[in-house]
Design a protein around this motif. Sequence first.
Motif, short mmCIF file in Angstrom:
data_model
loop_
_atom_site.label_atom_id
_atom_site.label_comp_id
_atom_site.label_asym_id
_atom_site.label_seq_id
_atom_site.Cartn_x
_atom_site.Cartn_y
_atom_site.Cartn_z
N GLY A 7 25.17 9.56 -9.73
CA GLY A 7 24.45 10.37 -8.76
C GLY A 7 23.45 9.62 -7.91
O GLY A 7 22.74 10.24 -7.11
N ASP A 8 23.40 8.31 -8.04
CA ASP A 8 22.38 7.51 -7.34
C ASP A 8 23.04 6.62 -6.29
O ASP A 8 23.38 5.46 -6.54
N ILE A 9 23.22 7.17 -5.10
CA ILE A 9 23.81 6.47 -3.96
C ILE A 9 22.71 6.23 -2.94
O ILE A 9 21.96 7.14 -2.58
N ARG A 10 22.61 4.99 -2.46
CA ARG A 10 21.58 4.65 -1.49
C ARG A 10 22.17 3.84 -0.35
O ARG A 10 23.09 3.03 -0.55
N ILE B 45 30.18 12.69 8.70
CA ILE B 45 28.75 12.42 8.56
C ILE B 45 28.44 11.02 9.10
O ILE B 45 29.33 10.21 9.31
N GLY B 46 27.16 10.76 9.29
CA GLY B 46 26.71 9.42 9.62
C GLY B 46 26.47 8.62 8.36
O GLY B 46 26.35 9.17 7.25
N LEU B 47 26.35 7.30 8.51
CA LEU B 47 26.17 6.43 7.35
C LEU B 47 24.92 6.80 6.55
O LEU B 47 24.94 6.77 5.32
N ASP B 48 23.86 7.18 7.22
CA ASP B 48 22.63 7.53 6.51
C ASP B 48 22.77 8.79 5.66
O ASP B 48 21.91 9.07 4.82
N GLU B 49 23.84 9.54 5.86
CA GLU B 49 24.06 10.79 5.13
C GLU B 49 25.06 10.63 3.98
O GLU B 49 25.50 11.62 3.39
N VAL B 50 25.42 9.39 3.65
CA VAL B 50 26.47 9.16 2.67
C VAL B 50 26.14 9.78 1.31
O VAL B 50 27.02 10.33 0.65
N ALA B 51 24.91 9.70 0.88
CA ALA B 51 24.55 10.26 -0.43
C ALA B 51 24.88 11.75 -0.47
O ALA B 51 25.39 12.26 -1.48
N ASP B 52 24.61 12.46 0.62
CA ASP B 52 24.93 13.89 0.65
C ASP B 52 26.43 14.10 0.72
O ASP B 52 26.95 15.09 0.20
N GLY B 53 27.15 13.15 1.34
CA GLY B 53 28.61 13.24 1.36
C GLY B 53 29.19 13.15 -0.04
O GLY B 53 30.12 13.89 -0.39
#
Length: 343
Positions: free
Chosen positions: A10-13, A319-327
Amino acid sequence: MKATLIYGAGDIRVEEVPDPKLENAGDAIVRITHSCICGSDLWPYKSREQTEQGDRIGHEFIGVVEETGSDVSRIQKGDLVVAPFYYADGTCEYCRAGLTSACPSGNAWGAETDGGQGEAARIPFADATLMKLTVPQDSALMPSLLTLSDVFGTGHHAAVSAQVGPGKDVAVVGDGAVGLLAVLAARRLGAERIVLMGHHKDRTDLGREFGATDVVEERGEEGEQKVRDILGTDGVHSAIEAVGYEQSLTSAINLTKPGGHVGIVGVPQSGSLPNLAQKFMKNVTVAGGIAPTQANMYELLPDVLDGQIEPGKVFDRTIGLDEVADGYRAMNDREALKVLVRP
């Protein structure tokens, strides 16, 4: 540059990392324009132990070549290219046989080089690994072309491993992106009847659009019997397992006629082959594994370019790259089938 790293379950950054540089004469540097999140990325997302240092992740991408090493001749600066999820040298005995995913010099992205969910990547063996695209970077075909890097190539590998062909009955176990594209691959190879086993209506509706003639929501023995009832036979010629659980592989083997074939592409979550006695008694062949997408994307490309098939319909969120965690969260929570990322 920015890139996606996984630190634990669950830890994507998304963090700043060094820009990729040429390390070997056969390398190329690609600026990534399209990437995505794979269902197999969710396995470490669910279970990885927490670490202090994150690892690159992502293995499906399209991009523009920005720099090449001195030995690179086929690929040139400015080329739009798609990268298979496993790079390979193109010269070993396995590459020559079309099994590029077994290349001893190859690997998946993020293991020894950059991950695909980032702004750029170094590409080993660029001439052998990358496939040129002849469409504009803003082409409406880009989502479908991106599927050639893994998910459609994997669905195709499942269908080929299951010996799908004209006139055959096929069961596909699993309604994830790979299962749905295995349906599309089975239709492309001429299957007569295709039963999709899945219970998410939005996904099975897409499966019907891809060519499924029937859908079975039930699982286990109840679902297996319903498949037989629909077909009016004792099973299918070809079954495709696209999940990775013992129950799904058990159902695939149970559903296969004597002398039939099972294609497995779901990442196995156990170390054993279930239902072995059934496989033995029925002379069922179980085949499959890591798809050689570096080899098969050339076979699939023409049908994508001329619009005969649209595998890119599996993407239901961008999505954009900055939104990957939500993806990742959205796919894990089944809010999205497959997420496309635009760096």
